[in-house]
Design a protein around this motif. Structure first.
Motif, PDB file in Angstrom:
ATOM      1  N   MET A 258     -23.037   7.789  30.747  1.00  0.00           N
ATOM      2  CA  MET A 258     -22.165   7.124  31.683  1.00  0.00           C
ATOM      3  C   MET A 258     -20.931   7.961  31.958  1.00  0.00           C
ATOM      4  SD  MET A 258     -21.376   3.399  32.290  1.00  0.00           S
ATOM      5  CE  MET A 258     -19.831   2.708  32.711  1.00  0.00           C
ATOM      6  N   ASP A 259     -20.456   8.687  30.951  1.00  0.00           N
ATOM      7  CA  ASP A 259     -19.290   9.536  31.148  1.00  0.00           C
ATOM      8  C   ASP A 259     -19.539  10.632  32.165  1.00  0.00           C
ATOM      9  OD1 ASP A 259     -17.627   8.169  29.486  1.00  0.00           O
ATOM     10  OD2 ASP A 259     -17.980   9.432  27.750  1.00  0.00           O
ATOM     11  N   ILE A 260     -20.806  10.962  32.395  1.00  0.00           N
ATOM     12  CA  ILE A 260     -21.117  11.987  33.383  1.00  0.00           C
ATOM     13  C   ILE A 260     -20.756  11.490  34.777  1.00  0.00           C
ATOM     14  CG2 ILE A 260     -22.989  13.279  34.455  1.00  0.00           C
ATOM     15  CD1 ILE A 260     -24.357  13.252  31.682  1.00  0.00           C
ATOM     16  N   VAL A 261     -21.019  10.216  35.049  1.00  0.00           N
ATOM     17  CA  VAL A 261     -20.764   9.659  36.377  1.00  0.00           C
ATOM     18  C   VAL A 261     -19.359   9.072  36.470  1.00  0.00           C
ATOM     19  CG1 VAL A 261     -21.540   7.968  38.075  1.00  0.00           C
ATOM     20  CG2 VAL A 261     -23.213   9.169  36.666  1.00  0.00           C
ATOM     21  N   PHE A 262     -18.962   8.316  35.461  1.00  0.00           N
ATOM     22  CA  PHE A 262     -17.662   7.648  35.477  1.00  0.00           C
ATOM     23  C   PHE A 262     -16.830   8.142  34.308  1.00  0.00           C
ATOM     24  CE2 PHE A 262     -20.790   4.530  37.074  1.00  0.00           C
ATOM     25  CZ  PHE A 262     -20.310   4.387  38.364  1.00  0.00           C
ATOM     26  N   LYS A 263     -15.685   8.728  34.611  1.00  0.00           N
ATOM     27  CA  LYS A 263     -14.790   9.195  33.555  1.00  0.00           C
ATOM     28  C   LYS A 263     -13.735   8.127  33.282  1.00  0.00           C
ATOM     29  CE  LYS A 263     -16.133  13.523  32.996  1.00  0.00           C
ATOM     30  NZ  LYS A 263     -16.740  13.963  31.805  1.00  0.00           N
ATOM     31  N   ASN A 264     -13.494   7.873  32.015  1.00  0.00           N
ATOM     32  CA  ASN A 264     -12.410   6.993  31.571  1.00  0.00           C
ATOM     33  C   ASN A 264     -12.458   5.590  32.172  1.00  0.00           C
ATOM     34  OD1 ASN A 264     -11.358   9.159  30.058  1.00  0.00           O
ATOM     35  ND2 ASN A 264     -10.310   9.931  31.869  1.00  0.00           N
ATOM     36  N   ILE A 265     -13.640   5.026  32.254  1.00  0.00           N
ATOM     37  CA  ILE A 265     -13.786   3.643  32.728  1.00  0.00           C
ATOM     38  C   ILE A 265     -13.429   2.715  31.566  1.00  0.00           C
ATOM     39  CG2 ILE A 265     -15.433   1.908  33.527  1.00  0.00           C
ATOM     40  CD1 ILE A 265     -15.025   3.836  35.665  1.00  0.00           C
ATOM     41  N   PRO A 266     -12.498   1.781  31.763  1.00  0.00           N
ATOM     42  CA  PRO A 266     -12.176   0.833  30.693  1.00  0.00           C
ATOM     43  C   PRO A 266     -13.407   0.023  30.291  1.00  0.00           C
ATOM     44  CG  PRO A 266     -10.537   0.722  32.440  1.00  0.00           C
ATOM     45  CD  PRO A 266     -11.660   1.587  32.941  1.00  0.00           C
ATOM     46  N   SER A 267     -13.480  -0.333  29.028  1.00  0.00           N
ATOM     47  CA  SER A 267     -14.657  -1.042  28.524  1.00  0.00           C
ATOM     48  C   SER A 267     -14.855  -2.389  29.206  1.00  0.00           C
ATOM     49  CB  SER A 267     -14.564  -1.216  27.009  1.00  0.00           C
ATOM     50  OG  SER A 267     -13.391  -1.920  26.669  1.00  0.00           O
ATOM     51  N   MET A 268     -13.793  -3.021  29.636  1.00  0.00           N
ATOM     52  CA  MET A 268     -13.949  -4.314  30.302  1.00  0.00           C
ATOM     53  C   MET A 268     -14.564  -4.144  31.684  1.00  0.00           C
ATOM     54  SD  MET A 268     -13.558  -7.334  29.278  1.00  0.00           S
ATOM     55  CE  MET A 268     -14.554  -8.433  30.249  1.00  0.00           C
ATOM     56  N   VAL A 269     -14.291  -3.037  32.354  1.00  0.00           N
ATOM     57  CA  VAL A 269     -14.925  -2.765  33.645  1.00  0.00           C
ATOM     58  C   VAL A 269     -16.423  -2.546  33.428  1.00  0.00           C
ATOM     59  CG1 VAL A 269     -15.045  -1.141  35.585  1.00  0.00           C
ATOM     60  CG2 VAL A 269     -12.829  -1.848  34.683  1.00  0.00           C
ATOM     61  N   THR A 270     -16.776  -1.812  32.391  1.00  0.00           N
ATOM     62  CA  THR A 270     -18.180  -1.606  32.065  1.00  0.00           C
ATOM     63  C   THR A 270     -18.854  -2.933  31.744  1.00  0.00           C
ATOM     64  OG1 THR A 270     -17.591   0.555  31.144  1.00  0.00           O
ATOM     65  CG2 THR A 270     -19.772  -0.287  30.622  1.00  0.00           C
ATOM     66  N   THR A 271     -18.144  -3.805  31.047  1.00  0.00           N
ATOM     67  CA  THR A 271     -18.672  -5.137  30.733  1.00  0.00           C
ATOM     68  C   THR A 271     -18.948  -5.916  32.011  1.00  0.00           C
ATOM     69  OG1 THR A 271     -17.459  -5.197  28.648  1.00  0.00           O
ATOM     70  CG2 THR A 271     -18.163  -7.317  29.559  1.00  0.00           C
ATOM     71  N   MET A 272     -17.999  -5.904  32.923  1.00  0.00           N
ATOM     72  CA  MET A 272     -18.181  -6.651  34.170  1.00  0.00           C
ATOM     73  C   MET A 272     -19.317  -6.065  35.002  1.00  0.00           C
ATOM     74  SD  MET A 272     -16.305  -9.173  33.765  1.00  0.00           S
ATOM     75  CE  MET A 272     -16.850  -9.902  35.293  1.00  0.00           C
ATOM     76  N   MET A 273     -19.460  -4.744  34.997  1.00  0.00           N
ATOM     77  CA  MET A 273     -20.580  -4.122  35.705  1.00  0.00           C
ATOM     78  C   MET A 273     -21.898  -4.580  35.091  1.00  0.00           C
ATOM     79  SD  MET A 273     -19.020  -0.276  36.220  1.00  0.00           S
ATOM     80  CE  MET A 273     -20.589   0.472  36.531  1.00  0.00           C
ATOM     81  N   SER A 274     -21.958  -4.609  33.765  1.00  0.00           N
ATOM     82  CA  SER A 274     -23.177  -4.995  33.067  1.00  0.00           C
ATOM     83  C   SER A 274     -23.594  -6.427  33.402  1.00  0.00           C
ATOM     84  CB  SER A 274     -22.970  -4.849  31.555  1.00  0.00           C
ATOM     85  OG  SER A 274     -24.050  -5.403  30.844  1.00  0.00           O
ATOM     86  N   VAL A 275     -22.677  -7.363  33.257  1.00  0.00           N
ATOM     87  CA  VAL A 275     -23.045  -8.766  33.479  1.00  0.00           C
ATOM     88  C   VAL A 275     -23.325  -9.036  34.958  1.00  0.00           C
ATOM     89  CG1 VAL A 275     -21.880  -9.599  31.394  1.00  0.00           C
ATOM     90  CG2 VAL A 275     -20.625  -9.566  33.557  1.00  0.00           C
ATOM     91  N   THR A 276     -22.628  -8.338  35.848  1.00  0.00           N
ATOM     92  CA  THR A 276     -22.846  -8.526  37.283  1.00  0.00           C
ATOM     93  C   THR A 276     -24.198  -7.972  37.711  1.00  0.00           C
ATOM     94  OG1 THR A 276     -20.469  -8.451  37.680  1.00  0.00           O
ATOM     95  CG2 THR A 276     -21.890  -8.105  39.580  1.00  0.00           C
ATOM     96  N   PHE A 277     -24.539  -6.763  37.237  1.00  0.00           N
ATOM     97  CA  PHE A 277     -25.849  -6.193  37.567  1.00  0.00           C
ATOM     98  C   PHE A 277     -26.976  -7.072  37.044  1.00  0.00           C
ATOM     99  CE2 PHE A 277     -24.181  -1.560  37.785  1.00  0.00           C
ATOM    100  CZ  PHE A 277     -23.872  -1.718  39.132  1.00  0.00           C
TER     101      PHE A 277
END
Length: 132
Positions: free
Chosen positions: A1-20
């Motif tokens: 994931m770091d290859i595509v998105f650098k320094n994404i906060p973990s809560m943003v990743t959480t929201m992406m996960s549950v939304t997808f």
């Protein structure tokens, strides 16, 4: 994931996960002709969930509590995984496939709501002041 998105906060990743995950299930439920898209989105959400499971606790709790916390978090997850085949079989048998998918969509929606509520407890990363 770091290859595509650098320094994404973990809560943003959480929201992406549950939304997808929610979008994938809703697409499967509402538009079966687009099942491939639904399965791909669900897979993205599930893959991100594996990342979130490891990094979100570090964003909320001190690193010194990580191993103990992960052990405590594993128990409910493992119990849920153990009873899922039984409950899924009952839901399919009693409700049918469409209603079972609707139930899964409702649970995924609840997951989005709970993640939004969790957002206020996660410390925000500090943005350094820009220098002239």
């Amino acid at each position: 994931m770091d290859i595509v998105f650098k320094n994404i906060p973990s809560m943003v990743t959480t929201m992406m996960s549950v939304t997808f995950t929610l979008l994938g299930i809703v697409i499967l439920l509402a538009w079966p002709a687009y099942a491939v898209a639904g399965i791909i989105l669900y897979g993205f959400g599930n893959g991100l969930r594996a990342i979130v499971r490891g990094v979100l606790p570090l964003a909320i709790f001190p690193a010194s509590l990580y191993t103990t916390l992960m052990g405590r978090l594993a128990r409910p997850s493992l119990i849920a995984q153990a009873v899922t085949p039984i409950l899924s079989g009952l839901a399919l048998g009693l409700l049918g496939s469409h209603a079972t998918f609707a139930l899964l969509a409702a649970l995924a929606g609840l997951n989005v709501v709970l993640s939004l509520l969790l957002y206020r407890y996660v410390p925000r990363p500090r943005v350094p002041a820009s220098q002239p």
